[in-house]
Design an enzyme around this catalytic site. Structure first.
Site, short mmCIF file in Angstrom:
data_model
loop_
_atom_site.label_atom_id
_atom_site.label_comp_id
_atom_site.label_asym_id
_atom_site.label_seq_id
_atom_site.Cartn_x
_atom_site.Cartn_y
_atom_site.Cartn_z
N HIS A 1 11.91 5.59 1.25
CA HIS A 1 11.28 6.86 1.60
C HIS A 1 11.70 7.93 0.60
CE1 HIS A 1 10.05 10.40 3.90
NE2 HIS A 1 9.19 9.57 4.45
N GLU B 1 5.96 3.20 8.31
CA GLU B 1 4.78 2.35 8.15
C GLU B 1 4.99 0.92 8.64
OE1 GLU B 1 2.52 4.25 7.76
OE2 GLU B 1 2.06 4.84 5.71
N1 ACO Z 1 10.89 -2.02 -2.39
C1 ACO Z 1 11.61 -2.30 -3.48
N2 ACO Z 1 12.19 -1.37 -4.25
C2 ACO Z 1 12.03 -0.09 -3.91
C3 ACO Z 1 11.30 0.28 -2.78
C4 ACO Z 1 10.71 -0.72 -2.01
N3 ACO Z 1 10.01 -0.45 -0.92
N4 ACO Z 1 11.31 1.63 -2.68
C5 ACO Z 1 12.01 2.08 -3.71
N5 ACO Z 1 12.45 1.04 -4.46
C6 ACO Z 1 13.27 1.13 -5.65
C7 ACO Z 1 12.42 1.50 -6.88
O1 ACO Z 1 11.89 0.37 -7.53
C8 ACO Z 1 13.42 2.23 -7.72
O2 ACO Z 1 14.23 1.28 -8.39
P1 ACO Z 1 14.69 1.54 -9.92
O3 ACO Z 1 15.49 2.81 -9.87
O4 ACO Z 1 15.47 0.32 -10.26
O5 ACO Z 1 13.43 1.72 -10.70
C9 ACO Z 1 14.32 2.94 -6.71
O6 ACO Z 1 14.20 2.18 -5.49
C10 ACO Z 1 13.88 4.36 -6.42
O7 ACO Z 1 12.47 4.38 -6.24
P2 ACO Z 1 11.60 5.70 -6.29
O8 ACO Z 1 10.16 5.35 -6.49
O9 ACO Z 1 12.22 6.67 -7.25
O10 ACO Z 1 11.83 6.25 -4.85
P3 ACO Z 1 10.97 7.33 -4.16
O11 ACO Z 1 11.88 8.01 -3.24
O12 ACO Z 1 10.23 8.17 -5.12
O13 ACO Z 1 9.89 6.44 -3.41
C11 ACO Z 1 8.51 5.45 -1.84
C12 ACO Z 1 9.59 6.51 -2.09
C13 ACO Z 1 7.30 5.75 -2.72
C14 ACO Z 1 8.10 5.54 -0.38
C15 ACO Z 1 9.07 4.05 -2.17
O14 ACO Z 1 10.22 3.80 -1.41
C16 ACO Z 1 8.03 2.94 -1.98
O15 ACO Z 1 7.25 2.68 -2.90
N6 ACO Z 1 8.04 2.27 -0.77
C17 ACO Z 1 7.04 1.25 -0.49
C18 ACO Z 1 5.74 1.90 -0.05
C19 ACO Z 1 5.82 2.49 1.34
O16 ACO Z 1 6.37 1.91 2.26
N7 ACO Z 1 5.21 3.70 1.46
C20 ACO Z 1 5.17 4.42 2.75
C21 ACO Z 1 6.17 5.54 2.72
S1 ACO Z 1 6.23 6.40 4.27
C22 ACO Z 1 4.95 7.51 4.21
O17 ACO Z 1 4.60 8.02 3.19
C23 ACO Z 1 4.18 7.82 5.44
#
Ligand code: ACO
Length: 362
Positions: A245, A304
């Site tokens: 998140h 989600e």
């Molecule tokens: N699975 C695997 N790795 C992940 C995930 C995930 N679900 N989420 C984050 N990471 C990793 C990224 O690859 C990144 O790794 P790195 O630093 O080695 O490149 C690190 O964690 C940080 O990721 P960011 O994208 O910077 O984190 P951010 O806080 O911007 O992202 C997000 C949040 C977009 C929700 C992300 O966690 C994600 O893509 N989750 C999966 C999609 C999802 O479930 N979306 C619904 C969110 S809830 C809502 O909006 C209602």
């Protein structure tokens, strides 16, 4: 600066997301104080309080929203073959775009009604079925389910959808709410703000994740396959949908409430307990793997994950899950859009230019 993390872009009385504590406050109430105790209409009354001079009381708002559903149904006739061929969210967005723009309560009510009426109609059209007219006397959640299945839901099903809509009604300055506030800040009107919100909600990094959660559960198939499947997905560079998140560094508080709602529904369902067991096994395996692979980045279950299990159990096809999200969040968009207009100014941030400079004249 990247992604505007930690940038405060608005002052709001509507909701607060405490990412460290895993706490969501909506107008002075914790989520636990609202979900299961308040209907969607009551949650809307709470969020919209002070945003319209002519906002009616709870019962008045319930009646006006019922009437607005009936009114919105007239737009369903515009659901032509071209729109039926599009993903459900695009069809719902296109029907919503037919509503006139404006800043008044009538426009707000039409928008609140729109996704609840258009979503079941679009789903039924995809199944070759005629749309079902709204029943203005029913609660919003119960009517949405009745319009989907052409029969009244059980009280438990109606309560489950109500709980979901209240759970996701508002959530700080998330991507879609920010988009709605930006559009509202130009004085474009509530319909334009809601359309900006729905467009930002579409992507899988925001509201589009629960559909892929179902693909993941279907791909895994049985609890014993979870670890192998999830490891392979991460090896391919995929993200695990329903985890991580932008703000929460602990478990998303909405996930627990939704899981409890699924558990309640499962007590009266023959298939749901098996699906829930699979989801729990996948969740446990995913949390374990993410902790091992990303020890420095807390990645927990987000809203989600159990949304997907819940909406599937209520009979929504996974390609339409984001439309149901919009049916709840649209109230947050409207409240934020009104707050922006009443107390904010044009949102116009700056960018830092890192491109080439023009050559000096010789
Ligand atoms: N699975 C695997 N790795 C992940 C995930 C995930 N679900 N989420 C984050 N990471 C990793 C990224 O690859 C990144 O790794 P790195 O630093 O080695 O490149 C690190 O964690 C940080 O990721 P960011 O994208 O910077 O984190 P951010 O806080 O911007 O992202 C997000 C949040 C977009 C929700 C992300 O966690 C994600 O893509 N989750 C999966 C999609 C999802 O479930 N979306 C619904 C969110 S809830 C809502 O909006 C209602």
């Amino acid at each position: 600066m990247d992604g505007l993390r930690d940038v405060v872009a608005a002052e709001t009385v509507l909701s607060d997301v405490d990412g460290a504590a895993g706490r969501l406050i909506i107008r002075g109430f914790t989520l636990d104080e609202l979900v299961g105790r308040m209907s969607f209409e009551q949650a809307c009354r709470l969020l919209l309080d002070g945003m319209f001079d002519d906002l009616p009381g709870e019962e008045g708002l319930r009646l006006r929203l019922g009437a607005a559903r009936v009114h919105a149904f007239a737009e369903v006739s515009a659901l032509d073959a071209e729109l039926r061929s599009r993903p459900p969210l695009e069809a719902v967005r296109a029907l919503t775009a037919r509503l006139p723009d404006g800043d008044g309560l009538d426009v707000a009510l039409a928008l609140l009604a729109a996704p609840a009426v258009f979503t079941p109609a679009v789903i039924r059209a995809g199944r070759g079925l005629d749309p079902v007219k709204p029943d203005a006397t029913l609660g919003h959640a119960a009517d949405l389910l009745r319009m989907l299945n052409d029969q009244p839901p059980t009280p438990a099903e109606a309560a489950a959808l109500d709980a979901y809509l209240v759970t996701i009604v508002d959530h700080g300055l998330n991507a879609s709410t920010f988009a709605a506030r930006v559009a509202a800040s130009t004085l474009a009107g509530l319909t334009s703000a809601a359309l900006a919100g729905v467009s930002a909600l579409k992507g899988p990094l925001h509201g589009g994740a629960p559909g892929p959660v179902i693909d993941m559960l279907d791909g895994i198939g049985a609890p014993e396959n979870a670890t192998r499947w999830l490891e392979a997905a991460l090896d391919r560079g995929d993200r695990l949908m329903g985890f991580g998140h932008g703000v929460y560094r602990v478990r998303d508080p909405r996930a627990d409430g939704l899981k409890r709602t699924v558990q309640t529904l499962a007590a009266a369902s023959p298939e749901l307990p098996g699906r829930l067991r699979l989801a729990e096994a996948v969740e446990a395996a995913a949390l374990d793997i993410l902790k091992r692979r990303k020890p420095d980045r807390p990645l927990n279950t987000n809203v989600e994950f159990y949304t997907a299990v819940l909406l599937e159990a209520l009979g929504f096809p996974h390609e339409a899950f984001t439309c149901v999200f919009a049916a709840g969040r649209i109230c947050g968009w409207i409240a934020h859009a009104r707050e922006q207009v009443l107390s904010g100014r044009l949102i116009r941030p700056s960018s830092r230019y890192v491109g080439p400079m023009p050559r000096e004249a010789a």
